[in-house]
Design a protein around this motif. Structure first.
Motif, PDB file in Angstrom:
ATOM      1  N   ARG B 282     -86.604   2.328-104.121  1.00 41.07           N
ATOM      2  CA  ARG B 282     -85.936   1.080-103.766  1.00 41.07           C
ATOM      3  C   ARG B 282     -84.700   1.404-102.932  1.00 41.07           C
ATOM      4  O   ARG B 282     -83.911   2.257-103.307  1.00 41.07           O
ATOM      5  N   GLU B 292     -79.453 -10.259-100.057  1.00 43.35           N
ATOM      6  CA  GLU B 292     -79.799  -8.856-100.287  1.00 43.35           C
ATOM      7  C   GLU B 292     -81.307  -8.699-100.273  1.00 43.35           C
ATOM      8  O   GLU B 292     -82.026  -9.513-100.843  1.00 43.35           O
ATOM      9  N   GLU B 293     -81.796  -7.638 -99.650  1.00 42.93           N
ATOM     10  CA  GLU B 293     -83.232  -7.370 -99.753  1.00 42.93           C
ATOM     11  C   GLU B 293     -83.446  -5.979-100.328  1.00 42.93           C
ATOM     12  O   GLU B 293     -82.601  -5.096-100.215  1.00 42.93           O
ATOM     13  N   ILE B 294     -84.608  -5.840-100.959  1.00 37.64           N
ATOM     14  CA  ILE B 294     -84.960  -4.574-101.597  1.00 37.64           C
ATOM     15  C   ILE B 294     -86.068  -3.958-100.758  1.00 37.64           C
ATOM     16  O   ILE B 294     -87.214  -4.421-100.768  1.00 37.64           O
ATOM     17  N   ILE B 295     -85.716  -2.912-100.049  1.00 40.23           N
ATOM     18  CA  ILE B 295     -86.687  -2.254 -99.177  1.00 40.23           C
ATOM     19  C   ILE B 295     -87.480  -1.255-100.004  1.00 40.23           C
ATOM     20  O   ILE B 295     -86.925  -0.492-100.787  1.00 40.23           O
ATOM     21  N   THR B 296     -88.795  -1.288 -99.834  1.00 42.28           N
ATOM     22  CA  THR B 296     -89.653  -0.357-100.558  1.00 42.28           C
ATOM     23  C   THR B 296     -90.555   0.368 -99.560  1.00 42.28           C
ATOM     24  O   THR B 296     -90.483   0.142 -98.359  1.00 42.28           O
ATOM     25  N   ARG B 298     -93.426  -0.070 -98.912  1.00 39.92           N
ATOM     26  CA  ARG B 298     -94.542  -0.919 -98.501  1.00 39.92           C
ATOM     27  C   ARG B 298     -94.953  -0.605 -97.056  1.00 39.92           C
ATOM     28  O   ARG B 298     -94.105  -0.525 -96.170  1.00 39.92           O
ATOM     29  N   ALA B 302     -92.124  -3.261 -91.189  1.00 39.73           N
ATOM     30  CA  ALA B 302     -90.740  -3.303 -91.649  1.00 39.73           C
ATOM     31  C   ALA B 302     -90.285  -1.963 -92.212  1.00 39.73           C
ATOM     32  O   ALA B 302     -89.096  -1.721 -92.342  1.00 39.73           O
ATOM     33  N   THR B 303     -91.226  -1.124 -92.571  1.00 42.48           N
ATOM     34  CA  THR B 303     -90.847   0.198 -93.062  1.00 42.48           C
ATOM     35  C   THR B 303     -90.770   1.132 -91.863  1.00 42.48           C
ATOM     36  O   THR B 303     -91.637   1.123 -91.002  1.00 42.48           O
ATOM     37  N   ILE B 315     -98.665   0.669-102.081  1.00 46.06           N
ATOM     38  CA  ILE B 315     -98.826  -0.477-102.973  1.00 46.06           C
ATOM     39  C   ILE B 315     -98.077  -0.313-104.291  1.00 46.06           C
ATOM     40  O   ILE B 315     -98.608  -0.526-105.374  1.00 46.06           O
TER      41      ILE B 315
ATOM     42  N   PHE D 291     -89.738  -8.017 -97.148  1.00 49.93           N
ATOM     43  CA  PHE D 291     -89.300  -7.372 -98.372  1.00 49.93           C
ATOM     44  C   PHE D 291     -88.780  -8.407 -99.369  1.00 49.93           C
ATOM     45  O   PHE D 291     -88.383  -9.507 -99.002  1.00 49.93           O
ATOM     46  N   GLU D 292     -88.812  -8.016-100.613  1.00 49.82           N
ATOM     47  CA  GLU D 292     -88.232  -8.825-101.682  1.00 49.82           C
ATOM     48  C   GLU D 292     -86.767  -9.117-101.376  1.00 49.82           C
ATOM     49  O   GLU D 292     -86.028  -8.238-100.939  1.00 49.82           O
ATOM     50  N   GLU D 293     -86.352 -10.351-101.620  1.00 53.28           N
ATOM     51  CA  GLU D 293     -84.925 -10.628-101.483  1.00 53.28           C
ATOM     52  C   GLU D 293     -84.372 -11.161-102.800  1.00 53.28           C
ATOM     53  O   GLU D 293     -85.104 -11.736-103.609  1.00 53.28           O
TER      54      GLU D 293
END
Lengths: 383, 383, 383, 383
Positions: B282, B292-296, B298, B302-303, B315, D291-293
């Motif tokens: 994360r 705020e966003e949580i970059i993973t 994925r 976007a990565t 995944i 991404f999740e926010e």
């Protein structure tokens, strides 16, 4: 190291998992990670040409880069330096014929889940394992995480008291889009219910592994969350465990925006445990008479034997999915080495999931489908 | 796979990391994980007998189970199937002689951090790398995490704007007890300041790797948090980066109860990034004009390219420390294969830390020690 | 309830905090929440008309809706039903004259932080409190959180052992944009250093409150993270506490994308505590010899007396900033009621911050500014 | 402020919630927090003496410190300065007679949940509300959290697309011990099913509030997780919403070690939202294509109107349960003030839960109990 036991590594042959397959590379990393295997033979694709080229690219010798799994099993059976075991990572509907032949030719088998395409096939494989006296592992890989084993060990030791409630989730998104992706999973080769076969069996087994309890009855809502599609992408079920504990399960691959979402939350008389695969190195321990504690892979007496045996690196260094998968492979290698050495096995409990765990998964699928058809509770068939 | 490039795997010799060594098994797993190396030679211990036996236990042939690193480097240099590279994981004070001889004998080198025992030694190694034209990797292993590379890529792409603030932490507990554990780290073989050498250089390099900026001045409070002990276990420093950004750093191995505690938090004009090694998958992205966003990890546009290249499984499946470490090994293998093949390298940026990163780490140590002695700000020496 | 002690509520007069003021409504909610005060008088604005209208809108009687704080203090001093206390929430530079007059007229005082605009003013107020024998509260409001009191109580009880390391953060973003917002904070009325006065004193006091220790020396990097602006928006400091503990502090209001960001992390010989204002109902307790535990406001013997006294609702219901603020008001009301009743106070420790805490905050500001000017360590002046 | 509308505060009378009652103090804080009410009358206990003394201790005048709710309703009905509204916080089985008389005497009513002891009673109250044209609020208090309203607003605005899956949890531990605590909840005064009435209705309503959808059918597993006890402490249910969405619910007060555990997770075509009452200021927004926010109460256009209206303090300051509860009280006060003023109400949507929401809660209880008896799916009755 198995090299200390038998003077060499386990010789492994691969079936399936060719170019572009994520699960194929996963199995191979799992086999390589602890240096317990030599991957010496492979039939990586149903296309003979691709199968052979892919094996060569992996560094496998030309002689053992096979064009088909039938060819590999027959040829290897005849070699003096024959493989000890095969690892099967093909689509579900081929597990049954491959496993049956591999067992007949005297190989030990690692097979991806679900064990087979239906309960009858699964029972046939289990029966053949018994007659051939082979080692057999079904890769319910999430049981390999140290904190999953910690949970199992704590429950076995009575640290939660009698188990009363179980809640399982596996909430993914890869079928959340309206258009189904191409591939065998959505093309009818995945068995009677896509979501149950593909990820439902993982969640179901996880609950059984951690609690040491089987589900005896269930009432399931199975179908598609996205209207009008021909495959199941959703199941929610009410569960009753053999000791009377109540449970529930929510499994879907159509929850838009989700990532992995496998988790369990289990409560007994004294407290509860919660674990999420996405943060696998933390196990939440809720206690009725004390504050919540966060169990980690920290070495020391507070971490269970099963967790410590399953950990390679500590002091807060995270481990992940590949290490968990590798734990099954390494434990399988140790078991096979014991068999090769002809020595009595150690007295340590086997951790890797067995063929009977595979059968139970298919029994869960069958009961869920039947419950949906009848609109009520159904018994889950036993072995 | 390097087998596609040169028809075989990279041949690796190990120096150090014998029985009971955690870092030794870490390096070996890193070498095995992607199947890019054959570990064919080893000098695993300074004790000749233990060195040889440990190598045999690993499955290395008797001929190449060496009694000492000097013996290994000389013997391998003379073989037609000589190793391509050596991996050095001995105590700090032997890095300099080992690396110098390995370079002189024409081997590429992977060396654990810190590069050497002081800045002068480090500069000598760097000079020798230049004259021998070898590939050289210093295993600042935390730079191998996909989300660390994501952070670096985002900053390079300007997604945070100009960098303004950097905060680094590495807060451990292994020296929190009053009695120092036995071992070379506390026996004067770790260089001028235990905490700076052992983990301070990791945190310092992480800040530079992610921001792409060097520290030019600092003011440090170095000493022992536990009174009366003869080794440093604490450093806190004020930092000034080359672009004027301000920073701070808190590093200790004596914070009772801590686990790993490596983290960065970086802010630029547009937002900030925060990452913790204990939850490495994360990356927290704070944005001035959005939530705020949580970059993973994925997959998808976007990565960043750097994150995607460093990820094996997605995944939502977690990856950890061993995968990060293996990324350095695999990138090094690809570079060495390119050198063996004699082809021009790809145009992709090198990710693994270089010998000059190793020199900068020792410059940081030197400046911190000097600042503590003088009670004020000090320049950090350049290469 | 104070009504049980003195048969009525405490009569409170407000100074400042008129329409549009967030801090004004915060103080009023804090006064109302536990029903310990009647707000009967107010001088809410420096504009006489707005002051009166705002008081009427709050439901204050026309007679006591004052046009200025001078008018209110003189008029109330003459009433038989005069207010017991005043609450001051004006810009920093007016705290000194208001508090001095309020004390001279015999009122107890609640004053927002920082106590005054500089250390000399603060000392004058403290001296006047002594001569007038008034009750005085400085609203370092974050000390009102139950888990902050839990931390303080645990440390006083020796549960962490001797304190060794303190790390404080307050990382906000409201000045992260390049254009400074209008308002008194950026118009030179906030004292010698905006960030130190505005939020630095909060973080500094929090460390002292929780550990029970004062800082004796520091070395600070104070300035602006955003180049070219005329106000300070960044401070990072190295701290030395009176018992020899080392500490550090990172405070900024220019970290783009941040929200509140106030936190402490403290380690002693046996373990550590970490708390974040954004998740105030959890206190992380790291233990050297046991797993991390998450302390909550759960009733029972494990929660400290100070935490239980500061909690209104439990079983997992979250409390927040307003409840913390109200704790100071309610404790102040109880103290004032005791004074009115003329009975000896209870023997419970005072929790609300005192005027001497206010003085220490200004001493921290002064030492930090001086350290930045000299580039080295400075003593922090004592009361 | 209602004082701006009608020149005074709303006059409120309390029924129930006497000494030692947590819910009583909660209602009172909710009434005080925003200064919209004067609490001028009370019948706080079924014991006449305790009722009167408790009212005096709260600072209520002796004349209106009533010995019983009947006395209060009759006496207040006759006063020229009669109360505008009553707040009812007695055991479930008295809600019906109290509400009926209060409505008959012309008062507006705030009633704790569940609305009544069974569906028939609830429908009678709803009918009486209609004939008396009163304002009526059922305190499903969790709907007052800003992030719950944010979720509702986002779903109404279509940000998740069509809703497909709903998962609700409320997992507590206060009945996890084997011995049932004394009190009306376990003494048969709580209606047909303790867990359904006490917390099940909260979770059920939360799902309906956020999605704007009603449940039409369900299949429930209701009983006791702890064997042999005479009250229900567990329910798990499969849900079908009016638009075809599937859902599930897990509610228990017998999960040892749990704290509060109320949460929802909802997925639509485009993404999902997840909220936990224990961390109420964060709303997790999972997005299929981003991404999740983490949505917070940050002011600005990205926070919904409903969230902004429900927030008192921002920049990362946490709000909690009492503020959420107070939101219902304040919205009710504004509505009552509009009625008193005789002006047309504003066009803003009502947020506080209505009497019909109360009826639906009892319909859910009835359907769940019936499903358990029949072992299959049941329709949920409509208003």
């Amino acid at each position: 190291m198995v090299t200390s036991t038998i003077g060499r590594r386990i010789r492994l042959g691969l079936i399936g998992g060719g170019p572009g397959s994520i699960i194929g590379e996963t199995h191979r990393i799992a086999a390589r990670l602890d240096g317990q295997y030599d991957i010496v033979a492979a039939a990586l694709s149903s296309n003979p040409e691709r199968a052979r080229q892919a094996a060569l690219d992996l560094g496998i010798g030309a002689e053992r880069a096979y064009a088909s799994w039938q060819q590999m099993l027959e040829a290897e059976a005849a070699r003096p330096d024959r493989i000890d075991a095969v690892a099967v990572m093909t689509p579900n509907d081929s597990h049954h014929p491959i496993c049956m032949l591999a067992l007949d030719r005297g190989f030990h088998v690692i097979c991806d889940k679900p064990l087979a395409n239906d309960l009858a096939q699964a029972r046939e494989i289990a029966a053949r394992v018994k007659t051939t006296n082979a080692e057999f592992c079904v890769t319910y890989c999430y049981t390999g995480f140290p904190m999953v084993r910690q949970a199992r060990d704590m429950i076995r030791a009575g640290e939660l008291g009698e188990i009363r409630q179980v809640h399982l989730q596996y909430v993914q998104s890869y079928l959340a889009g309206h258009d189904l992706p191409a591939g065998w999973r959505t093309e009818g080769r995945a068995g009677s219910s896509l979501v149950l076969m593909d990820i439902g069996t993982h969640a179901f087994h996880l609950g059984a592994f951690v609690t040491g309890l089987d589900v005896t009855r269930l009432c399931a809502d199975v179908g598609s969350a996205i209207p009008g599609r021909p495959v199941d992408d959703y199941v929610s079920a009410l569960l009753r465990y053999e000791n009377g504990a109540r449970g529930s399960l929510w499994v879907t691959n159509a929850a838009a925006g989700s990532e992995h979402g496998l988790s369990f939350r289990i409560h007994g008389d004294k407290g509860g445990l919660e674990w999420h695969q996405e943060e696998p190195n933390r196990l939440i321990h809720r206690r009725q008479d004390a504050f919540e504690e966060i169990i980690t892979r920290r070495l020391g007496p507070a971490t269970s034997e099963g967790a410590q045996r399953s950990t390679r690196i500590a002091i807060g260094h995270p481990e992940g999915y590949l290490e968990a998968f590798a734990n099954l492979y390494t434990e399988f290698a140790q078991r096979v080495a014991t068999r090769i050495a002809g020595t009595p096995g150690d007295d340590q409990p086997t951790r890797f999931p067995s063929v009977s765990d595979g059968v139970k998964g298919l029994a869960f699928v069958a009961a869920s489908v039947k419950s949906m058809a009848t609109g009520g509770w159904q018994d889950v068939e036993r072995m």
